[in-house]
Design an enzyme around this catalytic site. Structure first.
Site, short mmCIF file in Angstrom:
data_model
loop_
_atom_site.label_atom_id
_atom_site.label_comp_id
_atom_site.label_asym_id
_atom_site.label_seq_id
_atom_site.Cartn_x
_atom_site.Cartn_y
_atom_site.Cartn_z
N THR A 374 0.89 -1.15 0.00
CA THR A 374 0.00 0.00 0.00
C THR A 374 0.93 1.20 0.00
OG1 THR A 374 -1.70 -1.19 1.16
CG2 THR A 374 -1.71 1.18 1.48
N GLY A 466 0.96 -1.26 5.17
CA GLY A 466 1.30 -2.37 6.07
C GLY A 466 0.12 -3.21 6.52
N GLY A 467 -0.99 -3.19 5.76
CA GLY A 467 -2.14 -4.03 6.11
C GLY A 467 -2.57 -3.76 7.54
O1 DON Z 1 -7.23 -1.76 3.18
C1 DON Z 1 -6.46 -2.46 3.81
O2 DON Z 1 -6.41 -2.49 5.02
C2 DON Z 1 -5.47 -3.30 3.04
N1 DON Z 1 -5.97 -3.60 1.74
C3 DON Z 1 -4.18 -2.58 2.97
C4 DON Z 1 -3.12 -3.41 2.32
C5 DON Z 1 -1.77 -3.01 2.69
O3 DON Z 1 -1.55 -2.10 3.42
C6 DON Z 1 -0.68 -3.83 2.15
N2 DON Z 1 0.60 -3.26 2.52
N3 DON Z 1 1.44 -3.73 3.10
#
Ligand code: DON
Length: 565
Positions: A374, A466-467
């Site tokens: 992201t 970072g999910g």
């Molecule tokens: O919206 C979310 O929470 C996830 N799709 C975000 C994904 C993300 O941050 C991946 N990165 N490391």
């Protein structure tokens, strides 16, 4: 010789200082500050400000530029959230999150016995949510932009046409994902993201199809993506891969302006993203917990500090899994979750000499990927307009599907739904009814673009990829500043930990926990796992004396850059 020796020593000290502390903090910038994951996008943001654009114009140009120079996360085929504070002190948020297609249904990733069909929500055309980024940028520009729309697309078009020189990081990332990109695009001879001999730093990649798509967006705004040639190319691509996204889905997609989620913490006001992101609610719950226990009384990285934030996080993520989802489909009890009475009660059983037990829900494996799929960027202009944007394709390069003839990746955001109650997604997050799949529903997110005011003045603009670790990274950056008094770059550089209820573990960057504290925490029953990197901040700090201070996370991601002037 002596002189030569002392100069060499000085240079060594400077290099050592830089490599230990990341970018040095530059003070005195008053005219604008842009912090993004890629130096070329930061430069473009600065150019737009210098042409007389405001922070919102710069944000639009940066979003499109990132889709070219940072294709693993920058996007036009994904979605995101923006948090805004204008120079007049007005707040707003823009939700340009993807939606489930009209033909989606609750059990679309389950077989007839109710078992999860592995991988379907993560790779390929069925994983794709209706993209929101282009509509989001059109809305942002319509409401707040100052410069002509054409101008904002121009830098991205130029980059795509003339070509982008790959950095070492981007070459490595593309190489690491070649098999997966090839698997979804086996017949696309001219796909710029594929190279059988492997990519190298310094390769120039020309994105001709993407340049044409960007030109259609430049001329027709949202119709250049959601209708006409681009829309047909997207739907043809989806059909080839047996996906369900239709022309009607594209035609009916609209981003939504939502009132900002605002809450007080000490002498700060936190302005963040409401659902369908869980970020704002979870962040406020955590900060209110930090205030309740007066976290700043403990030493940074002490057992008390790390134990307390873990216990707070465990409870907050359990709430996230149960109560949070798209407010257009599910009645999220926002007021209750943030009320003092509720939080006092929720945190009442936190004990300082033992770890609490997690509930009896089987935790799944978390595929920790040491990368940032992201991206977040922060911009402040000379008038004091501020914007924090977090945007994503979800996984690296999203679904890995490249739209043939249009040259961009589609997201795999459908995996952020709870595809089956209690079954973890790629970030180990579980959920239930609140985040179940429904046609046109938005999947729950952890993205936490945030603006902080202190004593009524703009103070911080921040966010991270970072999910699931986004929320805890933003949380730790705020407490590093407010509770532990760190300066902007120390705050970003400081090692981070993360815990999320399930799995019942603590993830810690290598330097986050000393061996002594580790032993104390293990004695409490905590399970600690080392994670190379957690989050990647892109922060701006504002104070009267130093002006705009950019703090990029160059220690964790060397291409990221803060540029001010
Ligand atoms: O919206 C979310 O929470 C996830 N799709 C975000 C994904 C993300 O941050 C991946 N990165 N490391």
């Amino acid at each position: 010789m002596n002189k030569f020796f002392s100069i060499s020593l000085l240079i060594c000290i400077m290099i050592f200082h830089l490599s230990c502390n990341g970018e040095p903090v530059k003070t005195g910038n008053k005219n604008g500050m842009i912090v993004t994951a890629h130096f070329m996008a930061s430069e473009i943001g600065k150019d737009i400000l210098q042409q007389g654009g405001n922070a919102y114009d710069a944000a639009v140009a940066v979003q499109f530029a990132l889709a070219v120079v940072y294709p693993r996360a920058g996007n036009i085929g994904g979605g995101g959230f923006a948090v805004i504070r204008t120079k007049k002190g007005e707040y707003n948020t823009l939700d340009f999150r993807e939606k489930a297609p009209l033909a989606a249904c609750e059990k679309m990733y389950l077989d007839s016995l109710g078992n999860v069909l592995s991988g379907l929500s993560q790779n390929g055309d069925l994983a794709v949510g209706v993209p929101g980024s282009v509509d989001g940028m059109c809305e942002l520009h319509k409401k707040y932009g100052r410069l002509n729309w054409n101008k904002l697309l121009l830098p991205a078009i130029n980059l795509a046409e003339k070509g982008v020189v790959l950095t070492e990081l981007e070459a490595e990332k593309l190489n690491a994902y070649q098999d997966r990109i090839l698997a979804q695009n086996p017949t696309k001879e001219k796909c710029p993201y594929l190279k059988r001999t492997g990519f190298s730093k310094g390769d120039t990649l020309v994105y001709s199809d993407l340049a044409e798509t960007l030109k259609r967006i430049q001329i027709h705004k949202r119709n250049g993506f959601y209708a006409g040639k681009t829309a047909h190319l997207i739907v043809d691509e989806i059909k080839r891969g047996k996906g369900i996204l239709s022309l009607k889905d594209l035609e009916t997609y609209h981003s939504v302006w939502r009132p900002a989620l605002v809450g007080d913490y000490r002498d700060c006001r936190i302005i963040s993203m409401p659902p369908p992101s869980s970020g704002g609610i979870a962040l406020l719950q955590l900060l209110k917990g930090a205030e309740k226990f007066n976290l700043g009384q403990y030493k940074f990285s002490s057992q008390e500090h790390l134990h307390l934030i873990t216990e707070l996080e465990r409870r907050v993520y359990a709430d996230r899994a149960t109560y949070l989802g798209d407010p257009d489909f599910y009645d999220v009890p926002m007021v209750k979750l943030l009320s003092k009475e509720y939080l006092d009660n929720r945190f009442a059983d936190i004990c300082f000499n033992k770890k609490s037990d997690s509930q009896e829900i089987k935790a799944g494996e978390v595929n920790w990927i040491e990368s940032f799929e992201t991206t977040h960027f922060s911009i402040v202009d000379k008038e004091g307009n501020a914007i924090a944007i977090t945007t994503t394709l979800n996984g690296n390069y999203g679904s890995k599907v490249v739209v043939d003839g249009a040259g961009f990746f589609l997201n795999n955001e459908m995996d952020d739904f709870s595809i089956k109650p209690g079954v973890p997604n790629q970030f180990g997050l579980v959920g239930g009814q609140a985040n179940s799949i429904r046609p046109e529903k938005r999947m729950l997110s952890s993205m936490t673009p945030t603006i902080v005011e202190k004593n009524g003045r703009l103070f911080m603009v921040l966010g991270s990829p970072g999910g699931s670790t986004i929320i805890t990274s933003v949380f730790q950056n705020i407490i590093n500043t407010i509770e532990f008094g760190m300066d902007p770059q120390q705050c970003v550089n400081a090692p981070r930990i993360h815990s999320q209820w399930l799995p019942d573990e603590i993830y810690a960057e290598p330097k986050a926990i000393s061996s002594k504290v580790r032993e104390q925490m293990t004695n409490f029953g905590h399970i600690i796992k080392i994670q190379k990197k957690i989050g990647m901040m892109a922060n701006i700090f504002i104070n009267e004396q130093d002006g705009l201070i950019g703090a990029a996370d160059t220690l964790r991601h060397k291409d990221s850059r803060s540029i001010g002037y």
